[in-house]
Motif scaffolding. Structure first.
Motif, PDB file in Angstrom:
ATOM      1  N   ALA A 205       0.830  -1.204   0.000  1.00  0.00           N
ATOM      2  CA  ALA A 205       0.000   0.000   0.000  1.00  0.00           C
ATOM      3  C   ALA A 205       0.862   1.251   0.000  1.00  0.00           C
ATOM      4  CB  ALA A 205      -0.930  -0.002   1.218  1.00  0.00           C
TER       5      ALA A 205
ATOM      6  N   HIS B 182       0.909   3.922  -3.151  1.00  0.00           N
ATOM      7  CA  HIS B 182       0.366   5.258  -2.913  1.00  0.00           C
ATOM      8  C   HIS B 182       1.403   6.371  -3.072  1.00  0.00           C
ATOM      9  CE1 HIS B 182      -3.777   4.862  -1.666  1.00  0.00           C
ATOM     10  NE2 HIS B 182      -3.503   3.979  -0.724  1.00  0.00           N
TER      11      HIS B 182
ATOM     12  N   HIS C  59      -4.634   5.399   3.980  1.00  0.00           N
ATOM     13  CA  HIS C  59      -4.653   3.937   4.034  1.00  0.00           C
ATOM     14  C   HIS C  59      -5.115   3.492   5.412  1.00  0.00           C
ATOM     15  CE1 HIS C  59      -3.654  -0.255   3.466  1.00  0.00           C
ATOM     16  NE2 HIS C  59      -2.911  -0.230   4.566  1.00  0.00           N
TER      17      HIS C  59
ATOM     18  N   SER D  37      -7.638   3.222   0.650  1.00  0.00           N
ATOM     19  CA  SER D  37      -7.309   1.802   0.541  1.00  0.00           C
ATOM     20  C   SER D  37      -7.410   1.186   1.925  1.00  0.00           C
ATOM     21  CB  SER D  37      -5.895   1.608  -0.030  1.00  0.00           C
ATOM     22  OG  SER D  37      -4.922   2.173   0.830  1.00  0.00           O
TER      23      SER D  37
END
Length: 343
Positions: A65, A69, A166, A192
């Motif tokens: 992640a 990102h 996130h 996310s």
């Protein structure tokens, strides 16, 4: 041995094992596998996202992640006690190439005033904020649940600065039960989210990272980079499917057993634990009053048939899950009580 070290100790159910035997054996890293794709679609639907990618672990899902990102050199803002800062071995800097700044918080919830001051754009002097991070439930805060109003405020602050959010939702379904809501309602305040099927949900392996289709496609490339591509992953995904279908609704039982543990410790000594702090399936017990460190307590309890992990120098972490009964909880409290009396 009553093993209260982690809910990753759950074993697959007979239904999982049976479904694993009938799973497909497609090449997930090439053409895709039908069973994996079904799990990913289920995970995306449960979290209200467009797509999902199956990962071997939550640590990898968090790392991917970050990579998907953020640009190298950017800053990640996250609460001081976050799992990824304290338990994921520095991947945030060592692999993702990101800086981080810890935000002070209470029971895992960042001080939003401090967060507001720390958000900053890219300038010639620094790379600016690349990602804001939340964790729900919060491990080091003893399984504390972030209120939805707090998550909404954090999400609005970050997105208002053009910064994605996130959510490390390893135990998001525990959080959903504690809040009386759904995983989708929690995940709406993140761009996310990842969650584990290998903890209280009882599957043997795996986490799913969910987000927009574009984000998940980038994530798949980074998954390959860090060695997370799986070959014939159908049987592993099959256990995850059964976990989502059959194991989510039983999680409150783990919360009840955790509360029983906490109430038992309270009866021994109020300095040990406050049951009001126990919202999900984690119980933190403060042993500092004894003058003996948590590692000493862990060794003594193991000798009495209770396995428990130190959370820090003076705190033990007890974790309940499907295989821990109320009788097990009572036995663990009894073993602790006999040692505490002598201490």
């Amino acid at each position: 041995m009553i093993d209260l070290r982690s809910d990753t100790l759950t074993r697959p159910t007979e239904a999982m094992l049976e479904f694993m035997r009938g799973a497909t054996f497609g090449a997930d890293s090439r053409d895709g596998d039908a069973t994996v794709q079904r799990l990913e679609a289920m995970a995306a639907e449960r979290t209200g996202k467009e797509a999902g990618a199956f990962m071997p672990s939550g640590t990898m899902a968090n790392l991917v992640a970050m990579l998907a990102h953020a640009q190298r050199g950017g800053e990640v803002l996250l609460e001081d006690g976050s799992h990824t800062l304290n338990s994921e071995l520095g991947g945030i800097g060592g692999v993702a190439g990101l800086f981080y700044r810890g935000v002070p918080g209470t029971r895992g919830a960042m001080d939003t005033g401090a967060l507001r001051e720390m958000l900053r754009p890219v300038t010639r002097y620094h790379m600016g904020t690349a990602l804001v991070w939340m964790e729900n439930t919060h491990n080091r805060a003893g399984g504390a649940v972030l209120p939805l109003a707090h998550m909404k405020e954090v999400h609005a602050l970050a997105n208002g600065h053009g910064v994605p959010v996130h959510l490390d939702g390893a135990r998001i379904f525990n959080a959903a039960h504690a809040l009386g809501t759904s995983a989708k309602d929690i995940a709406q305040y993140s761009n996310s989210v990842c969650f584990c099927v290998s903890k209280g949900l009882s599957a043997p392996v795996g986490s799913i990272l969910c987000g927009s289709r574009e984000f998940v496609e980038r994530a798949r490339a980074y998954r390959r980079m860090v060695g997370g591509n799986l070959r014939q992953a159908g049987p592993l995904a099959a256990a995850g499917i059964v976990a989502l279908e059959t194991m989510v609704d039983r999680l409150p039982e783990d919360h009840r057993v955790a509360k029983r543990l906490a109430e038992g410790f309270l009866r021994i000594d109020p300095a040990l634990c406050d049951p009001k702090d126990v919202e999900t399936n984690l119980v933190r017990v403060d042993v500092k009053k004894s003058g003996q460190r948590a590692a000493e307590w862990s060794a003594k309890l193991k000798a009495k048939g209770v396995a428990v992990a130190p959370a820090d120098n003076w705190t033990l972490r007890f974790v309940t899950y499907r295989h821990i009964s109320t009788a097990d909880a009572d036995a663990a409290v009894s073993a602790f009580a006999s040692l505490w009396k002598n201490a």
